[in-house]
Enzyme design. Structure first.
Site, short mmCIF file in Angstrom:
data_model
loop_
_atom_site.label_atom_id
_atom_site.label_comp_id
_atom_site.label_asym_id
_atom_site.label_seq_id
_atom_site.Cartn_x
_atom_site.Cartn_y
_atom_site.Cartn_z
N TYR A 49 0.83 -1.21 0.00
CA TYR A 49 0.00 0.00 0.00
C TYR A 49 0.87 1.26 0.00
O TYR A 49 1.85 1.37 0.75
CB TYR A 49 -0.96 0.01 1.20
CG TYR A 49 -2.13 -0.95 1.04
CD1 TYR A 49 -2.37 -1.62 -0.16
CD2 TYR A 49 -3.00 -1.19 2.10
CE1 TYR A 49 -3.44 -2.50 -0.30
CE2 TYR A 49 -4.08 -2.07 1.97
CZ TYR A 49 -4.28 -2.72 0.76
OH TYR A 49 -5.35 -3.60 0.63
N SER A 207 -13.68 -2.65 -0.39
CA SER A 207 -14.51 -1.68 -1.14
C SER A 207 -16.00 -1.88 -0.84
O SER A 207 -16.81 -2.06 -1.74
CB SER A 207 -14.25 -1.75 -2.65
OG SER A 207 -12.95 -1.28 -2.94
N PRO A 208 -16.38 -1.85 0.45
CA PRO A 208 -17.77 -2.14 0.79
C PRO A 208 -18.74 -1.06 0.33
O PRO A 208 -19.95 -1.29 0.30
CB PRO A 208 -17.75 -2.24 2.32
CG PRO A 208 -16.60 -1.38 2.73
CD PRO A 208 -15.57 -1.54 1.65
N LEU A 209 -18.21 0.11 -0.03
CA LEU A 209 -19.06 1.17 -0.61
C LEU A 209 -18.71 1.35 -2.09
O LEU A 209 -18.83 2.45 -2.65
CB LEU A 209 -18.90 2.49 0.17
CG LEU A 209 -19.23 2.37 1.67
CD1 LEU A 209 -18.97 3.69 2.39
CD2 LEU A 209 -20.70 1.95 1.87
N GLY A 211 -15.86 1.43 -3.39
CA GLY A 211 -14.70 2.31 -3.58
C GLY A 211 -15.12 3.76 -3.82
O GLY A 211 -14.40 4.52 -4.46
N GLY A 212 -16.31 4.13 -3.30
CA GLY A 212 -16.80 5.52 -3.46
C GLY A 212 -17.85 5.65 -4.56
O GLY A 212 -18.47 6.70 -4.69
N PHE A 215 -21.21 7.23 -4.05
CA PHE A 215 -21.35 8.69 -3.96
C PHE A 215 -21.08 9.38 -5.30
O PHE A 215 -21.67 10.41 -5.58
CB PHE A 215 -20.39 9.25 -2.90
CG PHE A 215 -20.41 8.41 -1.66
CD1 PHE A 215 -21.46 8.51 -0.76
CD2 PHE A 215 -19.42 7.47 -1.42
CE1 PHE A 215 -21.51 7.71 0.35
CE2 PHE A 215 -19.47 6.66 -0.30
CZ PHE A 215 -20.51 6.78 0.59
N GLU A 217 -20.92 7.84 -8.60
CA GLU A 217 -21.34 7.22 -9.86
C GLU A 217 -22.78 7.66 -10.13
O GLU A 217 -23.59 7.71 -9.20
CB GLU A 217 -21.26 5.68 -9.68
CG GLU A 217 -21.46 4.86 -10.91
CD GLU A 217 -20.35 4.99 -11.93
OE1 GLU A 217 -19.19 4.76 -11.59
OE2 GLU A 217 -20.69 5.35 -13.09
P1 NAP Z 1 -14.78 2.00 0.27
O1 NAP Z 1 -15.18 2.31 1.69
O2 NAP Z 1 -15.75 1.26 -0.58
O3 NAP Z 1 -14.40 3.34 -0.49
C1 NAP Z 1 -13.70 4.37 0.13
C2 NAP Z 1 -13.87 5.62 -0.69
O4 NAP Z 1 -15.20 6.09 -0.55
C3 NAP Z 1 -12.93 6.71 -0.23
O5 NAP Z 1 -12.50 7.44 -1.35
C4 NAP Z 1 -13.83 7.56 0.67
O6 NAP Z 1 -13.41 8.91 0.70
C5 NAP Z 1 -15.17 7.42 -0.02
N1 NAP Z 1 -16.26 7.58 0.95
C6 NAP Z 1 -16.52 6.81 2.02
N2 NAP Z 1 -17.62 7.29 2.68
C7 NAP Z 1 -18.03 8.36 1.99
C8 NAP Z 1 -19.12 9.26 2.17
N3 NAP Z 1 -19.98 9.15 3.19
N4 NAP Z 1 -19.28 10.26 1.26
C9 NAP Z 1 -18.41 10.40 0.22
N5 NAP Z 1 -17.35 9.56 0.00
C10 NAP Z 1 -17.16 8.56 0.89
O7 NAP Z 1 -13.45 1.15 0.40
P2 NAP Z 1 -12.02 1.13 -0.39
O8 NAP Z 1 -11.22 2.29 0.08
O9 NAP Z 1 -12.21 0.95 -1.83
O10 NAP Z 1 -11.43 -0.21 0.22
C11 NAP Z 1 -11.38 -0.37 1.66
C12 NAP Z 1 -10.18 -1.13 2.10
O11 NAP Z 1 -10.21 -2.45 1.56
C13 NAP Z 1 -8.81 -0.59 1.65
O12 NAP Z 1 -8.36 0.48 2.46
C14 NAP Z 1 -7.95 -1.81 1.83
O13 NAP Z 1 -7.59 -1.94 3.19
C15 NAP Z 1 -8.89 -2.93 1.43
N6 NAP Z 1 -8.68 -3.40 0.04
C16 NAP Z 1 -8.26 -4.67 -0.16
C17 NAP Z 1 -8.07 -5.16 -1.44
C18 NAP Z 1 -7.61 -6.58 -1.63
O14 NAP Z 1 -7.27 -6.96 -2.77
N7 NAP Z 1 -7.58 -7.38 -0.59
C19 NAP Z 1 -8.31 -4.35 -2.56
C20 NAP Z 1 -8.76 -3.04 -2.33
C21 NAP Z 1 -8.96 -2.58 -1.03
P3 NAP Z 1 -13.06 9.64 2.12
O15 NAP Z 1 -11.75 9.12 2.58
O16 NAP Z 1 -13.02 11.08 1.70
O17 NAP Z 1 -14.18 9.36 3.06
#
Ligand code: NAP
Length: 297
Positions: A49, A207-209, A211-212, A215, A217
């Site tokens: 990362y 990426s439970p949301l 990946g954004g 909000f 798309e």
């Molecule tokens: P996500 O929670 O689906 O997406 C996060 C994104 O959404 C950030 O850009 C965040 O921005 C935005 N967001 C969240 N809440 C929001 C809201 N209320 N309003 C507007 N924007 C919002 O998760 P993700 O970051 O894609 O993935 C989460 C974690 O999964 C990673 O950090 C990593 O640890 C793990 N991961 C693992 C793999 C794997 O291959 N194992 C791959 C990818 C990710 P803000 O920061 O501005 O809130």
């Protein structure tokens, strides 16, 4: 997580985007403490990362007050060899390496970067077609014997890949960290979550949301999803669409652990309230229909 596995928080904080947040150690320290205060005690990392920089940045927070380590569980991953890395140059073609030397040296580096002497959970980040299950399992057992890693799992593995590695281990793999959300419901019907439930493996959802996408798309599917999540949120007592999207995952019987990606403390606080939402089957399947774009047959 899993029978006999580690005690992890149901919502996990993910640090993939840490470098983009551009936080000082002091600001990151406040963020990590806020996660812990909201019950989000499990921290998800990977060696790669931030081009191999995020673990080190996080480790500086532990360095400020080493006793903080006891208040959290650390998950990290290994096995991806990044190409064109500025931090670790020399790899010109991205590849995977689940050989014993590579796993063990990656763990040693993660321990040093994170300023800790043990990892709670180590995951193989992505399936490696060249994985020799005997060798990978031997590396896991060495790390367990040496007290460097307490529990092991996989990420983005198919069921047969998980089963192969499990067949060589004397202890259970405790998780498969997969992409799963209202934008990526496939694990709910492609057999991945069935396998997890059958073998009592608790999946983690990255990426439970989306990946954004929830909000930013604006296609028909995202609009339909926001509408139904907002409407269910109002019915459930005034929750936001992102909280309902997390509750939808939490409601699945395989006991999914969503990995949050936000770097904002108020969003961690809001997410932590999603564990209180109870969804009826009818509400759950309304979201399923918007997610899959299909009526329930
Ligand atoms: P996500 O929670 O689906 O997406 C996060 C994104 O959404 C950030 O850009 C965040 O921005 C935005 N967001 C969240 N809440 C929001 C809201 N209320 N309003 C507007 N924007 C919002 O998760 P993700 O970051 O894609 O993935 C989460 C974690 O999964 C990673 O950090 C990593 O640890 C793990 N991961 C693992 C793999 C794997 O291959 N194992 C791959 C990818 C990710 P803000 O920061 O501005 O809130």
């Amino acid at each position: 997580m899993g029978p006999g596995g580690p005690v992890c928080s149901r919502l996990v904080a993910g640090f993939w985007r840490l470098r983009k947040w551009d936080y000082s150690t002091e600001v990151l320290d406040r963020f990590v403490r806020s996660c812990i205060d909201h019950g989000v005690t499990t921290m998800d990392h990977a060696d790669i990362y931030g081009d191999y920089t995020c673990e080190e940045h996080f480790g500086r927070v532990i360095g400020l007050e080493p006793s903080l380590r006891q208040s959290m569980e650390i998950v990290t991953k290994c096995g991806i060899m990044l190409q064109n890395s500025h931090t670790r140059p020399g790899i010109t073609h991205q590849h995977y390496n689940t050989g014993a030397d590579c796993i063990i040296s990656s763990v040693d580096r993660s321990l040093a970067m994170l300023q800790t002497d043990y990892l709670d959970v180590l995951l193989i980040h992505r399936p490696d077609t060249l994985m020799n299950a005997d060798e990978t399992a031997e590396a896991f057992q060495t790390l367990a014997r040496d007290g460097k890693v307490k529990y092991f799992g996989v990420s983005n593995f198919t069921n047969t890949q998980t089963s192969l590695l499990q067949s060589r281990l004397p202890f259970p793999l405790i998780t498969n960290q997969i992409e799963c959300s209202v934008f990526k419901p496939e694990p709910m019907y492609d057999g991945i979550l069935d396998y997890c439930q059958q073998h009592r493996i608790n999946p983690m959802a990255w990426s439970p949301l989306g990946g954004g996408q929830l909000f930013n798309e604006h296609d028909d599917r995202a609009t339909a999803l926001r509408d139904v999540l907002s409407s269910v949120g109002r019915e459930a007592g005034g929750f936001g669409p992102e909280q309902v999207a997390l509750a939808w995952l939490l409601h699945h019987p395989s006991a999914i652990f969503p990995v949050l990606g936000t770097g904002k403390t108020d969003r961690i606080a809001s997410a932590s309230a999603s564990v209180e939402i109870s969804l009826s089957r009818e509400q759950w399947y309304r979201i399923w229909s918007a997610s899959t774009g299909k009526p329930v047959p």
